[in-house]
Design an enzyme around this catalytic site. Structure first.
Site, PDB file in Angstrom:
ATOM      1  N   SER A 123      -1.669  55.632  63.146  1.00 58.21           N
ATOM      2  CA  SER A 123      -1.945  56.928  62.515  1.00 58.21           C
ATOM      3  C   SER A 123      -3.200  56.861  61.641  1.00 58.21           C
ATOM      4  O   SER A 123      -3.585  55.795  61.151  1.00 58.21           O
ATOM      5  CB  SER A 123      -0.769  57.362  61.641  1.00 58.21           C
ATOM      6  OG  SER A 123       0.399  57.496  62.401  1.00 58.21           O
TER       7      SER A 123
HETATM    8  N1  SAH Z   1       3.864  54.591  62.522  1.00 65.98           N
HETATM    9  C1  SAH Z   1       2.941  54.066  63.492  1.00 65.98           C
HETATM   10  C2  SAH Z   1       2.255  55.122  64.345  1.00 65.98           C
HETATM   11  C3  SAH Z   1       3.207  55.803  65.186  1.00 65.98           C
HETATM   12  S1  SAH Z   1       2.630  56.432  66.729  1.00 65.98           S
HETATM   13  C4  SAH Z   1       1.876  53.223  62.848  1.00 65.98           C
HETATM   14  O1  SAH Z   1       1.847  53.124  61.619  1.00 65.98           O
HETATM   15  O2  SAH Z   1       1.097  52.626  63.586  1.00 65.98           O
HETATM   16  C5  SAH Z   1       4.238  56.916  67.301  1.00 65.98           C
HETATM   17  C6  SAH Z   1       5.125  55.772  67.746  1.00 65.98           C
HETATM   18  O3  SAH Z   1       6.411  56.309  68.005  1.00 65.98           O
HETATM   19  C7  SAH Z   1       4.679  55.129  69.056  1.00 65.98           C
HETATM   20  O4  SAH Z   1       4.595  53.748  68.908  1.00 65.98           O
HETATM   21  C8  SAH Z   1       5.778  55.521  70.039  1.00 65.98           C
HETATM   22  O5  SAH Z   1       5.992  54.557  71.061  1.00 65.98           O
HETATM   23  C9  SAH Z   1       6.971  55.658  69.119  1.00 65.98           C
HETATM   24  N2  SAH Z   1       8.061  56.505  69.633  1.00 65.98           N
HETATM   25  C10 SAH Z   1       7.956  57.594  70.424  1.00 65.98           C
HETATM   26  N3  SAH Z   1       9.173  58.116  70.670  1.00 65.98           N
HETATM   27  C11 SAH Z   1      10.076  57.332  70.014  1.00 65.98           C
HETATM   28  C12 SAH Z   1      11.481  57.357  69.894  1.00 65.98           C
HETATM   29  N4  SAH Z   1      12.229  58.280  70.506  1.00 65.98           N
HETATM   30  N5  SAH Z   1      12.074  56.412  69.131  1.00 65.98           N
HETATM   31  C13 SAH Z   1      11.325  55.450  68.503  1.00 65.98           C
HETATM   32  N6  SAH Z   1       9.984  55.381  68.590  1.00 65.98           N
HETATM   33  C14 SAH Z   1       9.354  56.304  69.338  1.00 65.98           C
END
Ligand code: SAH
Length: 215
Positions: A64
């Site tokens: 992010s």
């Molecule tokens: N917090 C992260 C950025 C998140 S990007 C950071 O600091 O880098 C969103 C993330 O959510 C991705 O890695 C994606 O694979 C995950 N994601 C998507 N759907 C999800 C779900 N249902 N449960 C858990 N993780 C999920």
């Protein structure tokens, strides 16, 4: 992994720019200053680590934007020893920022490859964060209730089981919406079990994966 004076200087600048964009919680800003974001990007992309921009981290996912990490962290009103559940571990950067603020962090990732990579990496960094592989919509009932819950992927709606796993008085922060742009919301669970919702403007996140992961 090396955190040089140059990296520290770039990080200071980034933190100053985030302060100017309106983040006021000094503990959030101190945590951003403490976590070397360049560790979370492949070394060939070093020069992008301290831009206030999201960045691809593989498996079609992104780390992010620092401002967004700061914004969500501020909305969570983190206190030391708070138990926080994050949905969407990704690179682990947001989780480290919360851990740096003294929270006990639990984080779920839906993609197995990313989960394994980040787990190994956070161990190396020495952060004590509990990582889980699975569908974040289900939460982690075994460790509930949580003081707060943070969703870092775009959710079409708030999964009911997450609301159940929130303590009375607890906060849930999430970008809600089905399109390209989502609304950041914060829900507070009242003592009587009802919820109060506030809205905080538009953000863009990668979508929350429903049942299928690409792994
Ligand atoms: N917090 C992260 C950025 C998140 S990007 C950071 O600091 O880098 C969103 C993330 O959510 C991705 O890695 C994606 O694979 C995950 N994601 C998507 N759907 C999800 C779900 N249902 N449960 C858990 N993780 C999920």
């Amino acid at each position: 992994m090396l955190d040089s004076y140059r990296h520290k200087g770039m990080r200071k600048k980034l933190v100053d720019s985030i302060r100017k964009k309106g983040i006021q919680d000094e503990r959030v800003l101190a945590a951003l200053d403490a976590v070397p974001r360049h560790y979370f990007l492949d070394s060939s992309f070093l020069e992008f680590a301290y831009d206030d921009k999201p960045f691809p981290i593989g498996s079609g996912q992104t780390i992010s934007q620092p401002y967004t990490v700061a914004f969500q962290s501020e909305l969570l009103a983190v206190r030391p020893a708070h138990k926080i559940l994050e949905i969407g571990t990704g690179s682990g950067y947001q989780a480290c920022v919360l851990a740096e603020m003294g929270a006990k962090v639990f984080s779920i990732e839906r993609q197995r490859k990313l989960y394994l990579k980040t787990k190994e990496f956070l161990n190396k960094l020495g952060y004590n964060i509990r990582l889980f592989y699975g569908d974040g919509a289900k939460g982690v009932p075994a460790f509930a209730p949580f003081d707060s819950i943070l969703i870092t992927a775009a959710a079409p709606e708030i999964p009911e089981s997450l609301l159940t796993q929130l303590k009375p008085g607890g906060l849930l922060v999430a970008p809600i919406g089905r399109g390209d742009v989502q609304t950041m919301i914060r829900m507070r669970k009242l003592e009587n079990g009802q919820f109060e919702t506030e809205e905080f403007g538009d953000f863009r996140f990668v979508p929350m994966l429903q049942n299928k992961a690409n792994d």
